[in-house]
Design a protein around this motif. Structure first.
Motif, PDB file in Angstrom:
ATOM      1  N   ILE A  40       0.857  -1.189   0.000  1.00  0.00           N
ATOM      2  CA  ILE A  40       0.000   0.000   0.000  1.00  0.00           C
ATOM      3  C   ILE A  40       0.893   1.238   0.000  1.00  0.00           C
ATOM      4  CG2 ILE A  40      -1.757   1.320   1.272  1.00  0.00           C
ATOM      5  CD1 ILE A  40      -2.589  -1.374   2.576  1.00  0.00           C
ATOM      6  N   ILE A  41       0.526   2.223  -0.796  1.00  0.00           N
ATOM      7  CA  ILE A  41       1.145   3.545  -0.735  1.00  0.00           C
ATOM      8  C   ILE A  41       0.025   4.500  -0.351  1.00  0.00           C
ATOM      9  CG2 ILE A  41       2.397   5.350  -1.972  1.00  0.00           C
ATOM     10  CD1 ILE A  41       3.391   3.119  -3.899  1.00  0.00           C
ATOM     11  N   ALA A  42       0.246   5.280   0.693  1.00  0.00           N
ATOM     12  CA  ALA A  42      -0.832   6.126   1.210  1.00  0.00           C
ATOM     13  C   ALA A  42      -0.269   7.434   1.745  1.00  0.00           C
ATOM     14  CB  ALA A  42      -1.575   5.390   2.326  1.00  0.00           C
ATOM     15  N   LEU A  43      -1.160   8.403   1.880  1.00  0.00           N
ATOM     16  CA  LEU A  43      -0.807   9.677   2.501  1.00  0.00           C
ATOM     17  C   LEU A  43      -1.352   9.719   3.920  1.00  0.00           C
ATOM     18  CD1 LEU A  43      -1.536  12.216  -0.367  1.00  0.00           C
ATOM     19  CD2 LEU A  43       0.696  11.605   0.578  1.00  0.00           C
ATOM     20  N   ASP A  44      -0.499  10.145   4.832  1.00  0.00           N
ATOM     21  CA  ASP A  44      -0.884  10.429   6.213  1.00  0.00           C
ATOM     22  C   ASP A  44      -0.542  11.897   6.426  1.00  0.00           C
ATOM     23  OD1 ASP A  44      -1.605  10.298   8.891  1.00  0.00           O
ATOM     24  OD2 ASP A  44       0.288   9.365   9.527  1.00  0.00           O
ATOM     25  N   ASN A  45      -1.514  12.762   6.170  1.00  0.00           N
ATOM     26  CA  ASN A  45      -1.305  14.218   6.146  1.00  0.00           C
ATOM     27  C   ASN A  45      -0.264  14.553   5.093  1.00  0.00           C
ATOM     28  OD1 ASN A  45      -3.235  14.798   8.217  1.00  0.00           O
ATOM     29  ND2 ASN A  45      -1.761  13.988   9.687  1.00  0.00           N
ATOM     30  N   ASP A  46       0.882  15.117   5.486  1.00  0.00           N
ATOM     31  CA  ASP A  46       1.915  15.514   4.523  1.00  0.00           C
ATOM     32  C   ASP A  46       3.018  14.468   4.385  1.00  0.00           C
ATOM     33  OD1 ASP A  46       3.109  15.836   6.991  1.00  0.00           O
ATOM     34  OD2 ASP A  46       4.030  17.761   6.518  1.00  0.00           O
ATOM     35  N   LEU A  76      11.611  -2.742  -0.171  1.00  0.00           N
ATOM     36  CA  LEU A  76      10.604  -1.683  -0.059  1.00  0.00           C
ATOM     37  C   LEU A  76      11.241  -0.303  -0.220  1.00  0.00           C
ATOM     38  CD1 LEU A  76       7.614  -1.162   0.260  1.00  0.00           C
ATOM     39  CD2 LEU A  76       7.920  -1.174   2.734  1.00  0.00           C
ATOM     40  N   ILE A  77      12.429  -0.121   0.285  1.00  0.00           N
ATOM     41  CA  ILE A  77      13.154   1.148   0.089  1.00  0.00           C
ATOM     42  C   ILE A  77      13.443   1.357  -1.399  1.00  0.00           C
ATOM     43  CG2 ILE A  77      15.344   2.341   0.520  1.00  0.00           C
ATOM     44  CD1 ILE A  77      15.219   1.050   3.378  1.00  0.00           C
ATOM     45  N   HIS A  78      13.840   0.298  -2.088  1.00  0.00           N
ATOM     46  CA  HIS A  78      14.087   0.357  -3.538  1.00  0.00           C
ATOM     47  C   HIS A  78      12.804   0.769  -4.276  1.00  0.00           C
ATOM     48  CE1 HIS A  78      15.454  -0.813  -7.534  1.00  0.00           C
ATOM     49  NE2 HIS A  78      14.429  -1.652  -7.613  1.00  0.00           N
ATOM     50  N   VAL A  79      11.688   0.171  -3.909  1.00  0.00           N
ATOM     51  CA  VAL A  79      10.397   0.495  -4.514  1.00  0.00           C
ATOM     52  C   VAL A  79      10.047   1.958  -4.264  1.00  0.00           C
ATOM     53  CG1 VAL A  79       7.907   0.048  -4.383  1.00  0.00           C
ATOM     54  CG2 VAL A  79       9.521  -1.863  -4.453  1.00  0.00           C
ATOM     55  N   ALA A  80      10.263   2.420  -3.042  1.00  0.00           N
ATOM     56  CA  ALA A  80       9.945   3.812  -2.694  1.00  0.00           C
ATOM     57  C   ALA A  80      10.768   4.782  -3.530  1.00  0.00           C
ATOM     58  CB  ALA A  80      10.190   4.042  -1.203  1.00  0.00           C
ATOM     59  N   ARG A  81      12.051   4.506  -3.681  1.00  0.00           N
ATOM     60  CA  ARG A  81      12.906   5.383  -4.491  1.00  0.00           C
ATOM     61  C   ARG A  81      12.407   5.458  -5.929  1.00  0.00           C
ATOM     62  NH1 ARG A  81      18.411   3.232  -1.821  1.00  0.00           N
ATOM     63  NH2 ARG A  81      18.511   4.750  -0.137  1.00  0.00           N
ATOM     64  N   THR A  86       9.534   8.368 -10.300  1.00  0.00           N
ATOM     65  CA  THR A  86       8.570   8.365 -11.413  1.00  0.00           C
ATOM     66  C   THR A  86       7.279   9.118 -11.098  1.00  0.00           C
ATOM     67  OG1 THR A  86       7.689   6.222 -10.702  1.00  0.00           O
ATOM     68  CG2 THR A  86       9.442   6.205 -12.376  1.00  0.00           C
ATOM     69  N   ASN A  87       7.146   9.607  -9.879  1.00  0.00           N
ATOM     70  CA  ASN A  87       5.947  10.354  -9.468  1.00  0.00           C
ATOM     71  C   ASN A  87       6.387  11.642  -8.772  1.00  0.00           C
ATOM     72  OD1 ASN A  87       3.402   8.423  -9.826  1.00  0.00           O
ATOM     73  ND2 ASN A  87       5.172   7.195  -9.223  1.00  0.00           N
ATOM     74  N   ARG A  88       6.902  12.556  -9.559  1.00  0.00           N
ATOM     75  CA  ARG A  88       7.514  13.791  -9.040  1.00  0.00           C
ATOM     76  C   ARG A  88       6.568  14.650  -8.207  1.00  0.00           C
ATOM     77  NH1 ARG A  88      13.108  13.613  -9.528  1.00  0.00           N
ATOM     78  NH2 ARG A  88      13.597  12.637 -11.495  1.00  0.00           N
ATOM     79  N   GLN A  89       5.270  14.460  -8.352  1.00  0.00           N
ATOM     80  CA  GLN A  89       4.323  15.268  -7.575  1.00  0.00           C
ATOM     81  C   GLN A  89       4.457  15.007  -6.068  1.00  0.00           C
ATOM     82  OE1 GLN A  89       3.471  12.697  -9.585  1.00  0.00           O
ATOM     83  NE2 GLN A  89       1.563  11.726  -8.952  1.00  0.00           N
ATOM     84  N   PHE A  90       5.136  13.922  -5.698  1.00  0.00           N
ATOM     85  CA  PHE A  90       5.318  13.596  -4.280  1.00  0.00           C
ATOM     86  C   PHE A  90       6.720  13.927  -3.759  1.00  0.00           C
ATOM     87  CE2 PHE A  90       2.010  10.588  -5.747  1.00  0.00           C
ATOM     88  CZ  PHE A  90       0.987  10.988  -4.903  1.00  0.00           C
ATOM     89  N   GLU A  91       7.567  14.566  -4.585  1.00  0.00           N
ATOM     90  CA  GLU A  91       8.963  14.752  -4.206  1.00  0.00           C
ATOM     91  C   GLU A  91       9.161  15.644  -2.983  1.00  0.00           C
ATOM     92  OE1 GLU A  91      11.093  16.307  -7.546  1.00  0.00           O
ATOM     93  OE2 GLU A  91       9.990  18.182  -7.558  1.00  0.00           O
TER      94      GLU A  91
END
Length: 117
Positions: A40-46, A76-81, A86-91
């Motif tokens: 799962i990839i999710a947002l918890d506030n910021d 999982l760290i590799h996946v996050a990187r 590839t999703n710069r909106q979250f940088e």
């Protein structure tokens, strides 16, 4: 193999409901790349959270949290990187690694879980 997939989907469904009930916004599920997966990839506030879900129907072979290995953490760290690349909106988001452990009917969330390993 099919039983593992059904159990995994059921556990992830439970985890998503639990996370939503605790204020998270689910961004992606089962994000696969070569060399790893984020359940799962999710947002918890910021904060952008990469979440591993582990489920045990009983404690006969240990708790759900006992299944987290150093190899799993590295993947999982590799996946996050890759996801961030590839999703710069979250940088500009903070990043955290959480684990949802499901043992029978008990669901527990460890925020910033890899500090514990």
């Amino acid at each position: 193999m099919e039983n593992f997939r059904i159990k995994g989907t059921y556990g992830e469904d439970m985890a998503c409901k639990f996370l939503r009930d605790n204020g998270y916004t689910i961004i992606r599920r089962n994000y696969y790349i070569k060399g790893g997966e984020a359940d799962i990839i999710a947002l918890d506030n910021d904060t952008l959270c990469f979440i591993e879900v582990k489920m045990r129907l009983n404690a006969k072979f240990g708790t759900s949290f006992s299944q987290i290995t150093k190899t799993k953490i590295k993947r999982l760290i590799h996946v996050a990187r890759y996801f961030l690349y590839t999703n710069r909106q979250f940088e500009n988001y903070n990043v955290r690694f959480d684990v949802v452990g499901i043992d029978g009917d008990n669901i527990e969330l460890i925020k910033n879980a890899f500090d514990a390993y």
